[in-house]
Design an enzyme around this catalytic site. Structure first.
Site, PDB file in Angstrom:
ATOM      1  N   HIS A  10       0.818  -1.219   0.000  1.00 57.20           N
ATOM      2  CA  HIS A  10       0.000   0.000   0.000  1.00 57.20           C
ATOM      3  C   HIS A  10       0.851   1.268   0.000  1.00 57.20           C
ATOM      4  O   HIS A  10       0.662   2.149  -0.842  1.00 57.20           O
ATOM      5  CB  HIS A  10      -0.944  -0.014   1.195  1.00 57.20           C
ATOM      6  CG  HIS A  10      -1.715  -1.288   1.327  1.00 57.20           C
ATOM      7  ND1 HIS A  10      -2.455  -1.806   0.288  1.00 57.20           N
ATOM      8  CD2 HIS A  10      -1.854  -2.160   2.358  1.00 57.20           C
ATOM      9  CE1 HIS A  10      -3.026  -2.929   0.677  1.00 57.20           C
ATOM     10  NE2 HIS A  10      -2.669  -3.171   1.920  1.00 57.20           N
ATOM     11  N   CYS A  42      -6.202  -7.961   4.079  1.00 64.05           N
ATOM     12  CA  CYS A  42      -7.310  -7.976   5.033  1.00 64.05           C
ATOM     13  C   CYS A  42      -8.484  -8.802   4.517  1.00 64.05           C
ATOM     14  O   CYS A  42      -9.413  -9.115   5.274  1.00 64.05           O
ATOM     15  CB  CYS A  42      -7.761  -6.557   5.346  1.00 64.05           C
ATOM     16  SG  CYS A  42      -8.151  -5.579   3.879  1.00 64.05           S
TER      17      CYS A  42
END
Length: 444
Positions: A10, A42
């Site tokens: 990210h 996630c």
């Protein structure tokens, strides 16, 4: 300007794209030892539980798209040595083992985090899986397809979600953690007691307050021995936690005790022209006004954006974080922002007060409604809001975002109590539960 970005999840993605936006002429090279970028880890538990429409959609960017936009992507290239003072990087092409050294004007460290792997005998044995990246996700998905039993080590968010998905898919599950509650660092006991009841209803064995002493892999699976008992299953998933992946930079840049690189409010490290972001870096934790280590994708994204905005000169400051997060287990939603009692205690924070209320989220004249439990945490002296949590079958996740803004903007419980929240019977009571818990705090 030549910029090297080491690591591309990210923080690396948003750093690269942000730098290109700030300086379209920048020569950006990304070094990534894996062959994918931007994986939303996630979602691993959701994929394991068959709640993902297409696993390819768990990636929000691609190597091809980044290359198309002018970013040089050195995939399957592992950085083996970095000299931050000289801005030189030595890296190995994992396809042909060729080693190269290059020099850059600026370096961005977005190496992320690594799973905690305590030196426990047998921890690297057969049928024991990590839960971190795309390869881990594929391995867990394949191993759990025909498994009848599983052990999950670690009852934080990752372990809690994996254990839940195993159990609702008919896998006999044991959840082990060294702390005496599930999600002990995330929520106070009134919520975790409810969660533990849900696990028990779904036949999950809770082995809490137990430290793993050894793993024994064998033909039938794995035996996990703790200081209080032994448990056996076909597969084991480790969700113990994460540490910053910063070994390459030890001794070259200022770090906190666990190895996270200290950054200022412009994402600059202690070495000129070296930036860090994401799980490899510290965050400024607003509830305590201290640097902290909180590896969350939301922190990584925002810090990566700031690297891009500040790559040429410091101009946009970091607003800090409240560690706002949420999870859903067995149809119950839990969300929090800022401090709870456990987090305050672990950080040596005294003088906090808490209050908890429970009310239906919308009027009882509606054909359906459901209770929300809301807790607020504040500073006894200043009355500043420091944190809170919410628990319900109703989707309360966005309330945690509202609370996050209150903490970030240093609101008091009195100000929050008088804030303007909507009333409409489809959505809320005349006094929204966030306002109501703030009123209860102010009264207390």
């Amino acid at each position: 300007m030549k910029v090297a970005i080491i690591g591309c999840t990210h923080a690396g993605i948003f750093s690269a794209r942000g730098i290109l936006e700030t300086d379209p002429n920048a020569e950006i090279t990304v070094f990534e030892k894996n062959d994918t970028v931007s994986f939303l880890s996630c979602g691993i538990a959701l994929w394991v539980g068959d709640h993902v429409s297409d696993p390819e959609k768990m990636f929000y960017d691609s190597v091809e798209a980044m290359q198309h936009d002018g970013i040089e992507m050195k995939m399957k290239h592992e950085v083996t040595k970095v000299d931050l003072d000289d801005k030189t990087i030595t890296y190995e092409n994992l396809n042909n083992n060729q080693e190269t050294t290059d020099q850059f004007d600026k370096i961005v460290v977005t190496t992320g985090s690594k799973p905690v792997m305590p030196p426990i005998p047998g921890i690297e044995g057969k049928n024991i899986y990590l839960c971190k990246n795309w390869d881990d996700a594929k391995a867990i998905k394949e191993a759990s397809k025909d498994a009848k039993s599983a052990i999950v080590i670690g009852a934080g968010y990752i372990g809690a979600e994996i254990a839940e998905q195993f159990s609702v898919n008919g896998i006999k599950t044991t959840l082990i953690d060294g702390l005496d509650r599930v999600l002990a660092k995330n929520f106070d006991q009134d919520i975790t007691d409810e969660v533990e009841l849900e696990y028990q209803k779904h036949d999950v064995t809770l082995a809490l307050g137990q430290m793993v002493k050894s793993f024994e892999s064998h033909d039938g699976g794995v035996t996990v021995n703790t200081d209080k008992g032994s448990y056996e299953a076909e597969i084991v998933v480790l969700g113990i936690g994460f540490l910053p992946r910063t070994d390459l930079f030890t001794g070259q840049v200022k770090m906190i005790d666990n190895g996270a690189i200290i950054v200022d409010k412009y994402m600059q490290t202690s070495v000129k022209d070296v930036f860090a972001a994401g799980d490899s870096a510290t965050v400024f934790y607003n509830p305590t006004q201290q640097d902290d280590y909180i590896p969350l994708a939301t922190n990584a994204v925002r810090q990566g954006i700031l690297v891009g905005k500040n790559i040429l000169k410091p101009q946009v400051a970091y607003l800090g974080t409240q560690s706002t997060s949420a999870v859903e287990l067995y149809g119950k939603a839990m969300a929090s922002s800022g401090l709870n009692q456990q987090l305050a205690k672990s950080r040596g924070i005294d003088g906090i007060k808490t209050v908890t209320i429970e009310q239906d989220y919308r009027p009882d004249f509606m054909l359906t409604t459901t209770p929300v439990r809301a807790t607020l945490v504040w500073d006894e002296k200043t009355r500043a809001v420091l944190g809170g949590s919410f628990y319900s079958e109703h989707d309360i996740s966005q309330t945690a975002n509202a609370l996050s803004l209150a903490i970030q903007n240093k609101m008091t419980i009195d100000e929050l109590a008088l804030s303007d929240f909507l009333f409409q019977p489809n959505f809320s009571q005349p006094i929204n539960f966030l306002g109501a818990v703030a009123m209860a705090a102010a009264k207390k």
